[in-house]
Design a protein around this motif. Structure first.
Motif, PDB file in Angstrom:
ATOM      1  N   SER A 168      44.995  76.236  77.224  1.00 50.92           N
ATOM      2  CA  SER A 168      45.089  75.038  76.900  1.00 50.92           C
ATOM      3  C   SER A 168      46.437  74.636  76.320  1.00 50.92           C
ATOM      4  O   SER A 168      46.719  73.191  76.338  1.00 50.92           O
ATOM      5  N   HIS A 169      47.135  75.354  75.983  1.00 45.40           N
ATOM      6  CA  HIS A 169      48.522  74.890  75.249  1.00 45.40           C
ATOM      7  C   HIS A 169      49.421  73.969  76.323  1.00 45.40           C
ATOM      8  O   HIS A 169      49.629  74.521  77.420  1.00 45.40           O
ATOM      9  N   GLN A 170      49.995  73.279  75.645  1.00 49.25           N
ATOM     10  CA  GLN A 170      51.075  72.580  76.596  1.00 49.25           C
ATOM     11  C   GLN A 170      52.465  72.902  76.327  1.00 49.25           C
ATOM     12  O   GLN A 170      53.121  72.970  77.307  1.00 49.25           O
ATOM     13  N   ALA A 171      52.939  73.692  75.195  1.00 47.61           N
ATOM     14  CA  ALA A 171      54.257  73.849  75.216  1.00 47.61           C
ATOM     15  C   ALA A 171      54.503  75.252  76.118  1.00 47.61           C
ATOM     16  O   ALA A 171      53.563  76.161  76.012  1.00 47.61           O
ATOM     17  N   ASP A 172      55.660  75.519  76.339  1.00 49.79           N
ATOM     18  CA  ASP A 172      56.144  76.330  77.306  1.00 49.79           C
ATOM     19  C   ASP A 172      56.442  77.635  76.391  1.00 49.79           C
ATOM     20  O   ASP A 172      57.467  77.953  75.911  1.00 49.79           O
ATOM     21  N   ARG A 173      55.487  78.654  76.313  1.00 48.50           N
ATOM     22  CA  ARG A 173      55.775  80.010  75.648  1.00 48.50           C
ATOM     23  C   ARG A 173      56.715  80.990  76.397  1.00 48.50           C
ATOM     24  O   ARG A 173      57.516  81.949  75.700  1.00 48.50           O
ATOM     25  N   SER A 174      57.045  80.593  77.578  1.00 51.10           N
ATOM     26  CA  SER A 174      57.981  81.393  78.408  1.00 51.10           C
ATOM     27  C   SER A 174      59.512  81.144  77.890  1.00 51.10           C
ATOM     28  O   SER A 174      60.251  82.033  78.050  1.00 51.10           O
ATOM     29  N   LEU A 175      59.707  80.177  77.061  1.00 50.92           N
ATOM     30  CA  LEU A 175      61.121  79.906  76.449  1.00 50.92           C
ATOM     31  C   LEU A 175      61.297  80.658  75.417  1.00 50.92           C
ATOM     32  O   LEU A 175      62.359  80.647  74.931  1.00 50.92           O
ATOM     33  N   LEU A 176      60.456  81.698  74.912  1.00 49.29           N
ATOM     34  CA  LEU A 176      60.512  82.239  73.674  1.00 49.29           C
ATOM     35  C   LEU A 176      61.409  83.425  73.933  1.00 49.29           C
ATOM     36  O   LEU A 176      61.180  84.176  74.792  1.00 49.29           O
ATOM     37  N   ASN A 177      62.341  83.708  72.970  1.00 53.23           N
ATOM     38  CA  ASN A 177      63.213  84.807  73.020  1.00 53.23           C
ATOM     39  C   ASN A 177      63.775  85.018  71.746  1.00 53.23           C
ATOM     40  O   ASN A 177      63.944  83.845  70.882  1.00 53.23           O
ATOM     41  N   LEU A 178      64.165  86.077  71.234  1.00 54.05           N
ATOM     42  CA  LEU A 178      64.680  86.405  69.907  1.00 54.05           C
ATOM     43  C   LEU A 178      65.734  85.791  69.296  1.00 54.05           C
ATOM     44  O   LEU A 178      66.062  85.133  68.520  1.00 54.05           O
ATOM     45  N   GLU A 179      66.738  85.552  70.497  1.00 55.04           N
ATOM     46  CA  GLU A 179      68.260  84.826  70.146  1.00 55.04           C
ATOM     47  C   GLU A 179      68.083  83.226  69.972  1.00 55.04           C
ATOM     48  O   GLU A 179      68.514  82.685  68.857  1.00 55.04           O
TER      49      GLU A 179
END
Length: 424
Positions: A168-179
Motif C-alpha cells: 500500500s506504500h505510495q512512495a517509489d522505493r525503486s528510487l533508492l540507491n546508496l549514492e
C-alpha cells in the motif's frame, strides 16, 4: 539532488518510521480483529484466524503488549476484538484495560478462536472470519501489517483495495540507491525530517532504558554491560539488545519501526544514538546519520521483503555500521566497504520467529557491523567474488535480497515445520 527523489525519500521515511506497540505481527492480527469487530457490530461468538506461515512463526512466541502476559495468535486476535481501537493502527492495543483482559481470557477459555495455516504464496497474509448474532465478517490483510485488502459482511463486499492487494506504500522505493541515500542524508533540510527522527530517538531509547531494568526475558542488556569491558560497542550492544528484549517481552512502550519491524527500527537507530552521545557529537550529525541508516535499511529490505527466513537484524545492523562510518566522515568507498564486510560475515542468520532471543541476534549483528566499520576505516574489505560479495555494493545487496526472498523459501518452510511439530 533531483526534487522528485528528495520528495520521495521524505515520503519513504514518513511511511516507514511509524510507531507500533509490541511485535508487529500480533499487532497486525489485533488491528484486523478490531476492525472486523467494528464492522460486525457485536462481540464475536466465533473467530477463525487463517494465517500465512510467517505470521504464525512471528506470533507464536512473543508476549502481546497490554495483555497481562498473554502469548499467541488466538490471544492477539481476541484481545484486538475485545479492546482494540483500529483507528490507532499499529498502536491498536493502547487503550486495553483490565476488564478487556479479563473478557479476553474468558473468551479464550471458551475456545472462540481457532487458528489455521493459510496456504498462500503471500508471506504476510491474514484472513479473519468473525461471527455473531447470525452475521459474519471476513477481513483480509496482505503484504503490509495494516493493508486491509477486503472486508465482506455476509454476502456484501463493503471494502476492496483497488490496488488488488499489492503493497500500500505510495512512495517509489525503486528510487533508492546508496549514492542518492548519501546525498540525501548530506543535504536534506533537517526541518523536513526532524520530527520523524526525534520521535525515533525518543521512543526507541526509552524502551532501551526500560529493557536495561532486567525485567524482560534474560536481562540480556545488563548481562552484556556487566560481562564485557566498558566500551562504546558494549554500550551500543547492551542498550540495543535490551530494547529488543523489552519489545519481545511484552513492554507496552511504542517503538518506531522500520520496514514493518520494530527490531529493525531499533537496530537501525539505537546504536547510532548511543554512539553519538558517547562521542558528544552534535545533534545534526546524529540526525543525518539516522536518515542514512533508516533509508539504507529500507533499501536492503526492498529486495528481501517484509518477512522471510533471513533475519532482519542483519540488514538493520549493516545499515547502522555503515551509518557509523558515515557519521565519522568516512568516504563513500569506506561506507561501501562497511556494507560488504558485514554482508560477507553474517548473511546466514535465520529468522526462526519473533521472540526474546531476537535481542541476542541483534547483539551479534552489531558486533559484526562494528567490526566491518573498523576494517573499512583501515581501508580493508573482502575482495569482489569472495563468496556472495559482488563487484558493486548494489549487486551484493541485490544478491543478499535474492537469497533472503527466493533462496530461503524452503528454509522458511522447514523452520515452520520444526516450530509447529514442537507443539505436538
Amino acid at each position: 539532488m533531483k526534487e522528485n527523489i528528495y520528495k520521495e525519500y521524505i515520503e519513504i521515511l514518513r511511511e516507514e518510521l511509524v510507531p507500533a506497540m509490541g511485535c508487529t505481527e500480533p499487532i497486525a492480527l489485533a488491528y484486523g480483529a478490531a476492525k472486523a469487530r467494528e464492522v460486525l457490530g457485536a462481540m464475536p461468538e466465533r473467530i477463525t484466524a487463517k494465517c500465512s506461515g510467517n505470521i504464525i512463526k512471528n506470533v507464536r512466541c512473543v508476549t502481546i503488549p497490554n495483555s497481562g502476559g498473554m502469548v499467541g495468535i488466538a490471544a492477539g486476535v481476541v484481545l484486538g476484538a475485545v479492546g482494540g481501537d483500529s483507528s490507532k493502527m499499529m498502536e491498536v492495543l493502547e487503550g486495553v484495560n483490565s476488564s478487556h483482559i479479563q473478557k479476553t481470557r474468558e473468551l479464550l477459555a471458551k475456545n472462540v478462536c481457532s487458528v489455521e495455516l493459510l496456504d498462500t504464496p503471500v508471506v504476510l497474509h491474514i484472513i479473519l472470519e468473525m461471527e455473531a448474532e447470525g452475521n459474519q465478517v471476513v477481513l483480509e490483510i496482505k503484504h503490509d501489517h495494516t493493508n486491509i485488502t477486503k472486508i465482506q459482511k455476509n454476502d456484501q463486499v463493503i471494502y476492496e483495495n483497488k490496488e488488488k492487494g499489492q503493497e500500500s506504500h505510495q512512495a517509489d522505493r525503486s528510487l533508492l540507491n546508496l549514492e542518492d541515500i548519501k546525498e540525501f542524508a548530506d543535504t536534506v533540510k533537517l526541518e523536513d525530517v526532524q520530527d520523524i527522527i526525534e520521535k525515533q530517538i525518543s521512543c526507541n531509547m526509552a524502551i532501551a532504558r526500560e529493557g536495561m531494568t532486567g525485567k524482560y526475558g534474560l536481562g540480556i542488556g545488563r548481562v552484556i554491560m556487566e560481562s564485557y569491558p566498558p566500551s562504546i560497542l558494549t554500550k551500543m550492544r547492551s542498550l540495543t539488545a535490551a530494547a529488543s528484549e523489552a519489545r519481545m517481552g511484552g513492554c507496552d512502550l511504542p517503538v518506531i519501526i522500520n520496514s514493518g519491524s520494530g527490531n529493525q527500527g531499533i537496530a537501525s537507530s539505537v546504536p547510532l544514538a548511543v554512539y553519538a552521545r558517547e562521542l558528544e557529537l552534535p545533534d545534526y550529525i546524529l540526525y543525518r546519520a539516522l536518515v542514512f541508516s533508516n533509508l539504507l535499511t529500507v533499501y536492503q529490505k526492498t529486495y528481501i521483503g517484509k518477512l522471510s527466513a533471513f533475519c532482519g537484524a542483519v540488514s538493520a545492523s549493516c545499515a547502522s555500521g555503515a551509518a557509523i562510518t558515515y557519521m565519522v566522515g568516512g568516504s563513500m568507498d569506506r561506507i561501501k566497504k562497511t556494507i560488504e564486510n558485514t554482508l560477507a560475515n553474517i548473511p546466514g542468520i535465520i529468522c526462526d520467529g519473533a521472540k526474546i532471543s531476537c535481542a541476542a541476534k541483534i547483539a551479534s549483528s552489531l558486533d559484526a557491523s562494528f567490526l566491518a566499520h573498523h576494517l573499512a576505516m583501515n581501508d580493508q574489505a573482502y575482495a569482489p567474488f569472495t563468496g556472495i560479495i559482488q563487484e558493486e555494493v548494489s549487486e551484493t545487496i541485490m544478491s543478499v535480497g535474492a537469497i533472503g526472498k527466493e533462496g530461503m523459501k524452503e528454509t522458511d518452510k522447514e523452520i515452520l515445520k520444526i516450530m509447529i511439530s514442537s507443539e505436538k
